[in-house]
Motif scaffolding. Structure first.
Motif, PDB file in Angstrom:
ATOM      1  N   LEU A 225       0.809  -1.219   0.000  1.00  0.00           N
ATOM      2  CA  LEU A 225       0.000   0.000   0.000  1.00  0.00           C
ATOM      3  C   LEU A 225       0.845   1.274   0.000  1.00  0.00           C
ATOM      4  N   THR A 226       2.007   1.204  -0.601  1.00  0.00           N
ATOM      5  CA  THR A 226       2.884   2.370  -0.663  1.00  0.00           C
ATOM      6  C   THR A 226       2.916   2.941  -2.079  1.00  0.00           C
ATOM      7  N   SER A 227       3.400   4.154  -2.193  1.00  0.00           N
ATOM      8  CA  SER A 227       3.439   4.821  -3.502  1.00  0.00           C
ATOM      9  C   SER A 227       4.394   4.148  -4.483  1.00  0.00           C
ATOM     10  N   SER A 228       5.354   3.401  -3.981  1.00  0.00           N
ATOM     11  CA  SER A 228       6.273   2.714  -4.897  1.00  0.00           C
ATOM     12  C   SER A 228       5.772   1.313  -5.263  1.00  0.00           C
ATOM     13  N   ASN A 229       4.634   0.918  -4.725  1.00  0.00           N
ATOM     14  CA  ASN A 229       4.049  -0.375  -5.068  1.00  0.00           C
ATOM     15  C   ASN A 229       2.678  -0.163  -5.709  1.00  0.00           C
ATOM     16  N   LEU A 230       1.620  -0.626  -5.109  1.00  0.00           N
ATOM     17  CA  LEU A 230       0.305  -0.570  -5.752  1.00  0.00           C
ATOM     18  C   LEU A 230      -0.271   0.831  -5.895  1.00  0.00           C
ATOM     19  N   LEU A 231       0.202   1.787  -5.137  1.00  0.00           N
ATOM     20  CA  LEU A 231      -0.276   3.160  -5.291  1.00  0.00           C
ATOM     21  C   LEU A 231       0.457   3.917  -6.396  1.00  0.00           C
ATOM     22  N   ASN A 232       1.383   3.248  -7.040  1.00  0.00           N
ATOM     23  CA  ASN A 232       2.103   3.841  -8.171  1.00  0.00           C
ATOM     24  C   ASN A 232       1.114   4.122  -9.291  1.00  0.00           C
ATOM     25  N   LYS A 233       1.167   5.300  -9.863  1.00  0.00           N
ATOM     26  CA  LYS A 233       0.214   5.699 -10.905  1.00  0.00           C
ATOM     27  C   LYS A 233       0.360   4.896 -12.194  1.00  0.00           C
ATOM     28  N   GLU A 234       1.451   4.152 -12.340  1.00  0.00           N
ATOM     29  CA  GLU A 234       1.643   3.337 -13.543  1.00  0.00           C
ATOM     30  C   GLU A 234       0.971   1.973 -13.436  1.00  0.00           C
ATOM     31  N   ILE A 235       0.388   1.661 -12.293  1.00  0.00           N
ATOM     32  CA  ILE A 235      -0.307   0.393 -12.116  1.00  0.00           C
ATOM     33  C   ILE A 235      -1.754   0.556 -12.579  1.00  0.00           C
TER      34      ILE A 235
END
Length: 72
Positions: free
Chosen positions: A29-39
């Motif tokens: 649940l971090t911005s570098s994982n699933l909260l990344n806008k490229e996902i």
């Protein structure tokens, strides 16, 4: 460009359930994982667990947050 993901995790036993809920989900649940806008919003996450743990998973705060960002 977005990336469509299919993620899965097997959670077996009460000891691993706590680790999964408290640490694995929190790290996803971090911005570098699933909260990344490229996902892609079309990504999916499959969780395999014994049926007796399903309610514990669904009622956990981190799981509720996860459901808001990816289909589970």
């Amino acid at each position: 460009m977005t990336f469509k993901l299919l993620l899965s995790t097997a959670v077996w036993g009460e000891d691993y359930l706590e680790i999964f809920l408290e640490y694995t989900l929190r790290s996803l649940l971090t911005s570098s994982n699933l909260l990344n806008k490229e996902i892609s919003k079309q990504s999916k996450y499959i969780i395999y667990a014994e049926s007796k743990y399903i309610d514990s998973i669904k009622n956990h705060n981190n799981f509720k947050k996860l459901k808001k960002i990816i289909k589970v």
